[in-house]
Design a protein around this motif. Sequence first.
Motif, mmCIF file in Angstrom:
data_model
loop_
_atom_site.group_PDB
_atom_site.id
_atom_site.type_symbol
_atom_site.label_atom_id
_atom_site.label_comp_id
_atom_site.label_asym_id
_atom_site.label_seq_id
_atom_site.Cartn_x
_atom_site.Cartn_y
_atom_site.Cartn_z
ATOM 1 N N LYS A 5 0.836 -1.189 0.000
ATOM 2 C CA LYS A 5 0.000 0.000 0.000
ATOM 3 C C LYS A 5 0.881 1.253 0.000
ATOM 4 C CE LYS A 5 -4.303 -1.483 0.167
ATOM 5 N NZ LYS A 5 -5.290 -1.106 -0.891
ATOM 6 N N ALA A 6 0.416 2.310 -0.668
ATOM 7 C CA ALA A 6 1.177 3.549 -0.748
ATOM 8 C C ALA A 6 0.248 4.711 -1.042
ATOM 9 C CB ALA A 6 2.250 3.453 -1.844
ATOM 10 N N VAL A 8 -0.263 7.720 -3.345
ATOM 11 C CA VAL A 8 0.230 8.016 -4.691
ATOM 12 C C VAL A 8 -0.402 9.295 -5.219
ATOM 13 C CG1 VAL A 8 0.590 7.099 -7.008
ATOM 14 C CG2 VAL A 8 0.427 5.521 -5.057
ATOM 15 N N ARG A 20 0.646 -0.800 -4.916
ATOM 16 C CA ARG A 20 1.752 -0.550 -5.847
ATOM 17 C C ARG A 20 2.739 -1.717 -5.729
ATOM 18 N NH1 ARG A 20 1.303 3.951 -9.324
ATOM 19 N NH2 ARG A 20 3.499 4.463 -9.095
ATOM 20 N N ILE A 70 4.669 7.949 -5.732
ATOM 21 C CA ILE A 70 4.520 7.741 -4.299
ATOM 22 C C ILE A 70 5.192 8.907 -3.579
ATOM 23 C CG2 ILE A 70 5.047 6.250 -2.338
ATOM 24 C CD1 ILE A 70 5.108 3.891 -4.286
ATOM 25 N N ASP A 130 9.888 7.383 -6.528
ATOM 26 C CA ASP A 130 8.902 7.035 -5.511
ATOM 27 C C ASP A 130 9.485 7.180 -4.109
ATOM 28 O OD1 ASP A 130 6.801 6.543 -7.220
ATOM 29 O OD2 ASP A 130 7.259 4.410 -7.438
ATOM 30 N N HIS A 133 6.070 7.203 1.621
ATOM 31 C CA HIS A 133 4.696 7.034 2.116
ATOM 32 C C HIS A 133 4.154 5.696 1.610
ATOM 33 C CE1 HIS A 133 4.013 11.595 2.929
ATOM 34 N NE2 HIS A 133 4.888 11.034 3.727
ATOM 35 N N ALA A 134 4.858 4.661 2.019
ATOM 36 C CA ALA A 134 4.574 3.321 1.534
ATOM 37 C C ALA A 134 5.160 2.317 2.515
ATOM 38 C CB ALA A 134 5.190 3.118 0.144
ATOM 39 N N GLU A 135 4.846 1.059 2.303
ATOM 40 C CA GLU A 135 5.388 0.029 3.189
ATOM 41 C C GLU A 135 6.868 -0.227 2.930
ATOM 42 O OE1 GLU A 135 2.305 -3.235 4.155
ATOM 43 O OE2 GLU A 135 1.695 -2.462 2.183
ATOM 44 N N VAL A 137 10.455 1.380 0.551
ATOM 45 C CA VAL A 137 10.992 2.441 -0.288
ATOM 46 C C VAL A 137 12.399 2.072 -0.750
ATOM 47 C CG1 VAL A 137 11.899 3.744 1.712
ATOM 48 C CG2 VAL A 137 11.458 4.937 -0.447
#
Length: 361
Positions: A5-6, A8, A20, A70, A130, A133-135, A137
């Motif tokens: 999940k992110a 985007v 993503r 992202i 990107d 703000h995602a699980e 990077v």
Amino acid sequence: MTTMKAMVYYGENDIRFEDRPIPQIINPDDAVVRVTKTTICGTDLGIWKGKNPEIQEHAKTISGQFNGRILGHEGIGIIEEVGSAVKNFKKGDRVIISCISRCGTCENCQKQLYAHCQNGGGWIMGYMIDGAHAEYVRTPFADTSLYPLPDGLNEDIAVFLSDVLPTSHEIGVRYGNVKPGDSIAIIGMGPIGTGCLLTAQFYSPSTIIAVDTDDHRLALAKELGATHTINSMQEDAIQRILDITGGRGVDCAIEAVGAEPTWNICQNVVKEGGHLANVGVHGKAVNFEINKLWIKNLTITTGLVNANTTGMLLKTCCSGKLPMEKLASHHFKFAEFEKAYEVFKHAADKKAMKVIIDLGE
């Protein structure tokens, strides 16, 4: 698991919490970090509001189309994988992610001008590539762009070492040449202004004037060391600053918002020989009264953080001498990311300073 999940960004006023692909190692000096905590920056809000159309333009130049970006350039996490050239980190290491990626070898990096790394670094995460703000990077130039996360350091404070603290210190305080005995005015007491307030006290200024339109933020500024506070909605900030300084103005004015009203206060309150340090990100041109200022022997600085004082600030935070945890006003779970954006977008109404999104270990 191949997806995550992110948050985007797709265009002005269009961000989505969606699936993503998990990022992969692309270059030998990359690392992939599993994010455990992140936060939202005012710059992320600016992108959401359409301040940075160059994101789409850059993506289209590279691939011919824009498939979303992202967001996010701040956070801490645990290394999931490293490229073959990474020597200083390994899988399982806990790290602080710097908002600035740097090769460390180009001409600008050799000058510690890391924000303008010539080999594809600088501020790229959550912007040209990107972000966090995602699980997970991907972090380029891992050896020179990550910092080991010390045991015992408050993790909320660790997140602030990604961006807000070094930006405040370097572009506000250091560029503003704050010295012992100086008078300074900080215009805008959001996270950046508050970071300037705290790090300015390293240099023992005699007078610290905090200006904002929010009494909640001004009360916090007073608690954290401001000698004077001014609500610019309730009184003439320019006149009040001149009154406080005996009509002379301040040695240093720090613009910490990125808007014409705050810029205008700054350019009217710096005394002869003083410094105006612009930290705020301006989306529009402002009126620069060079006809009045040319004669005053001022130094006016702008800048994007180089993160060349992050190591020093990390040690200071570990000593407990920077109460940055007071900036962490709101905490959210990862599934509440959209709510976190809405709260931060309406920060004044929600009494928000920095929102922390916790993904868990």
